[in-house]
Design a protein around this motif. Structure first.
Motif, PDB file in Angstrom:
ATOM      1  N   UNK A  27     -66.160  25.106   3.456  1.00 39.66           N
ATOM      2  CA  UNK A  27     -65.948  26.023   2.172  1.00 39.66           C
ATOM      3  C   UNK A  27     -67.512  24.340   1.188  1.00 39.66           C
ATOM      4  N   UNK A  28     -66.444  23.471   1.725  1.00 37.82           N
ATOM      5  CA  UNK A  28     -67.934  22.145   1.266  1.00 37.82           C
ATOM      6  C   UNK A  28     -69.090  22.035   1.490  1.00 37.82           C
ATOM      7  N   UNK A  29     -69.612  21.027   0.896  1.00 37.07           N
ATOM      8  CA  UNK A  29     -71.454  21.256   1.448  1.00 37.07           C
ATOM      9  C   UNK A  29     -72.065  19.970   2.303  1.00 37.07           C
ATOM     10  N   UNK A  87     -81.386  24.713  -5.521  1.00 35.30           N
ATOM     11  CA  UNK A  87     -79.812  24.841  -4.243  1.00 35.30           C
ATOM     12  C   UNK A  87     -80.135  23.143  -3.391  1.00 35.30           C
ATOM     13  N   UNK A  88     -78.755  22.128  -3.481  1.00 35.82           N
ATOM     14  CA  UNK A  88     -78.624  21.288  -3.170  1.00 35.82           C
ATOM     15  C   UNK A  88     -78.219  21.500  -1.338  1.00 35.82           C
ATOM     16  N   UNK A  89     -79.522  20.866  -0.968  1.00 37.93           N
ATOM     17  CA  UNK A  89     -79.424  20.765   1.166  1.00 37.93           C
ATOM     18  C   UNK A  89     -77.514  20.393   1.071  1.00 37.93           C
ATOM     19  N   UNK A  90     -77.193  20.909   2.135  1.00 39.29           N
ATOM     20  CA  UNK A  90     -75.515  20.233   2.739  1.00 39.29           C
ATOM     21  C   UNK A  90     -75.995  18.839   3.039  1.00 39.29           C
ATOM     22  N   UNK A  91     -75.403  18.129   3.213  1.00 39.13           N
ATOM     23  CA  UNK A  91     -75.441  16.805   3.911  1.00 39.13           C
ATOM     24  C   UNK A  91     -75.387  16.669   5.585  1.00 39.13           C
ATOM     25  N   UNK A  92     -75.979  16.680   6.049  1.00 37.11           N
ATOM     26  CA  UNK A  92     -76.159  16.821   7.542  1.00 37.11           C
ATOM     27  C   UNK A  92     -75.498  15.436   8.185  1.00 37.11           C
ATOM     28  N   UNK A  93     -74.566  16.018   9.259  1.00 40.67           N
ATOM     29  CA  UNK A  93     -73.327  15.182   9.749  1.00 40.67           C
ATOM     30  C   UNK A  93     -73.849  15.005  11.206  1.00 40.67           C
ATOM     31  N   UNK A  94     -74.066  14.522  12.338  1.00 38.49           N
ATOM     32  CA  UNK A  94     -74.559  14.083  13.601  1.00 38.49           C
ATOM     33  C   UNK A  94     -73.094  13.497  14.359  1.00 38.49           C
ATOM     34  N   UNK A  95     -72.970  14.258  14.810  1.00 37.03           N
ATOM     35  CA  UNK A  95     -71.690  13.911  16.290  1.00 37.03           C
ATOM     36  C   UNK A  95     -72.669  13.548  17.335  1.00 37.03           C
ATOM     37  N   UNK A  96     -73.003  12.251  17.898  1.00 34.37           N
ATOM     38  CA  UNK A  96     -73.504  11.651  18.649  1.00 34.37           C
ATOM     39  C   UNK A  96     -72.685  11.781  20.035  1.00 34.37           C
ATOM     40  N   UNK A  97     -72.377  12.569  20.704  1.00 31.62           N
ATOM     41  CA  UNK A  97     -71.792  13.099  21.958  1.00 31.62           C
ATOM     42  C   UNK A  97     -72.139  11.485  22.861  1.00 31.62           C
ATOM     43  N   UNK A  98     -71.143  10.808  23.790  1.00 35.82           N
ATOM     44  CA  UNK A  98     -71.604  10.448  24.540  1.00 35.82           C
ATOM     45  C   UNK A  98     -70.738  10.675  26.220  1.00 35.82           C
ATOM     46  N   UNK A  99     -71.491  10.166  27.649  1.00 39.33           N
ATOM     47  CA  UNK A  99     -70.609  10.698  28.567  1.00 39.33           C
ATOM     48  C   UNK A  99     -69.391  10.054  28.903  1.00 39.33           C
ATOM     49  N   UNK A 100     -68.448  10.512  29.028  1.00 39.32           N
ATOM     50  CA  UNK A 100     -66.629  10.152  29.243  1.00 39.32           C
ATOM     51  C   UNK A 100     -66.619  10.124  27.712  1.00 39.32           C
TER      52      UNK A 100
END
Length: 315
Positions: free
Chosen positions: A32-34, A1-14
Motif C-alpha cells: 500500500x506504499x508508493x 499523481x506522483x509515480x511510485x519509487x522504482x526499486x530494481x533488484x539486481x539478481x546475479x548468478x548464485x
C-alpha cells in the motif's frame, strides 16, 4: 499523481534466495506504499541461484537506468568475480544519483565497482575480513547490521537485509510506514544499524531472544521510569546477568535501547498525531519537550518540528 519509487533488484548468478526475497517483499506494491519493485539480471532470462533453482528476470542491465533505488542481493561464493558490465552499470547509476544498497555479499559488487571507496561498509561477518583485505580503502565494520552512507547503503548477512530495507522505508516515508510493513511481515520493526551482528564467540552463552518478552513489556511502559533493577526483576535475573545478556542480544545497553525506543515512539506520534512536543515527551517517558528535542537532535540530527513537517500525514 506522483509515480511510485522504482526499486530494481539486481539478481546475479548464485544469488541467495533470502536476499532476493527481502527487498521484493518490503517494497512490494501490495503493502500500500508508493513503491514499485522489479528484478533484472545481467541479461533477461533465467539466473541460477545458490539453491539449485533459478530466477526468471524480465530485463537485463538496462533496467537499472529506470531505477530510483537499486538493491544488490548477496551471491555465493562471496567475492567471486562478476561481469565488468555490471560494474559499469552500477557506476553509471551512482553517477546519476541513484540510491544503491547491497545485502550480505552484495557489498563485493559495490566494492569492485569502486562505489565504496572512502566509505564505511559492512557485509556478512564471515566475509568481512576478505572484503577489508581486498579493498583496504573501505572502512569495513564487521559487527553492525547495516551502514547508511547516504546514497550508498550496505547490510550484513541474511535477515540484516530486512533491517536495511525497513530503514530505507523509514528514511523515505517515516516510522509509521516501516512499522506497518514490519507488522505485515511479522518481524521486529526496528533494530538499529549499530546493533551487533550475532558473531560467534568463544563462550557457551547462546545469542537469541531470551529477553524478548521483557523488551516487549518495556515498550508498553515507556511512559514510566524504567531501571535496570526493574527490567532485571521482570526477566527474573540478577542485574549483572541481565545487563550482560541484554547487550549480547541487542548490541546496546538496556538504557541505550530504551532511549532509542522512546525516540522512535515519539517519531511515530509526531507523524500520526497533533500532540504537542511537550505532551509527546511525557507520553514516551522523556519528561520535557526540551529533553525530547535534545535527544532528537543527537540521534536524528533534526528537531521534532522539522521531523513532523517532513513526515506527518505521509503514511
Amino acid at each position: 499523481m506522483q509515480r511510485p519509487h522504482r526499486v530494481v533488484v539486481l539478481v546475479l548468478d548464485g544469488a541467495l534466495p533470502l536476499d532476493v526475497g527481502i527487498p521484493t517483499e518490503v517494497f512490494h506494491p501490495e503493502t500500500g506504499f508508493p513503491y514499485e519493485v522489479s528484478t533484472c539480471g545481467v541479461m533477461a532470462g533465467t539466473v541460477p541461484s545458490n539453491g539449485g533453482f533459478g530466477y526468471a528476470v524480465p530485463r537485463g542491465l538496462d533496467a537499472l537506468a529506470d531505477a530510483d533505488t537499486i538493491v544488490v542481493p548477496g551471491y555465493a561464493p562471496s567475492g567471486r568475480p562478476i561481469p565488468v558490465e555490471v560494474h559499469e552499470a552500477l557506476r553509471t547509476a551512482a553517477s546519476q544519483g541513484t540510491r544503491i544498497a547491497s545485502i550480505c555479499y552484495g557489498a563485493f559488487a559495490l566494492a569492485d565497482a569502486g562505489l565504496l571507496d572512502g566509505l564505511r561498509a559492512t557485509t556478512h561477518w564471515d566475509a568481512a575480513e576478505k572484503l577489508a583485505e581486498r579493498h583496504p580503502e573501505i572502512t569495513v565494520e564487521p559487527n553492525v547490521l547495516f551502514v547508511d552512507e547516504g546514497a550508498i547503503l550496505t547490510s550484513a548477512g541474511a535477515a540484516a537485509g530486512l533491517d536495511l530495507c525497513l530503514h530505507i522505508v523509514r528514511r523515505d516515508l517515516g516510522v509509521s510506514a516501516a512499522n506497518e510493513i514490519a507488522r505485515g511481515l511479522v518481524t521486529a520493526p526496528y533494530r538499529t544499524g549499530g546493533q551487533a551482528q550475532y558473531l560467534p564467540k568463544t563462550t557457551s552463552t547462546a545469542h537469541g531472544d531470551s529477553l524478548a518478552t521483557t523488551r516487549e513489556w518495556a515498550l508498553t511502559q515507556l511512559d514510566q521510569p524504567l531501571t535496570i533493577a526493574g527490567l532485571a526483576a521482570h526477566a527474573r535475573m540478577s542485574p549483572r546477568t541481565f545487563m550482560r545478556r541484554f547487550t549480547e542480544e541487542t548490541g546496546s545497553t538496556p538504557l541505550q535501547w530504551i532511549l532509542r525506543a522512546r525516540v522512535d515512539t515519539a517519531r511515530e506520534l509526531l507523524e500520526s498525531t497533533r500532540l504537542s512536543v511537550d505532551r509527546i515527551a511525557e507520553q514516551v517517558g522523556l519528561g520535557t519537550g526540551s529533553n525530547l528535542r535534545l535527544h532528537f537532535r543527537r540521534l536524528l540530527d533534526v528537531s521534532p518540528s522539522e521531523y513532523r513537517a517532513t513526515f506527518a500525514g505521509r503514511s
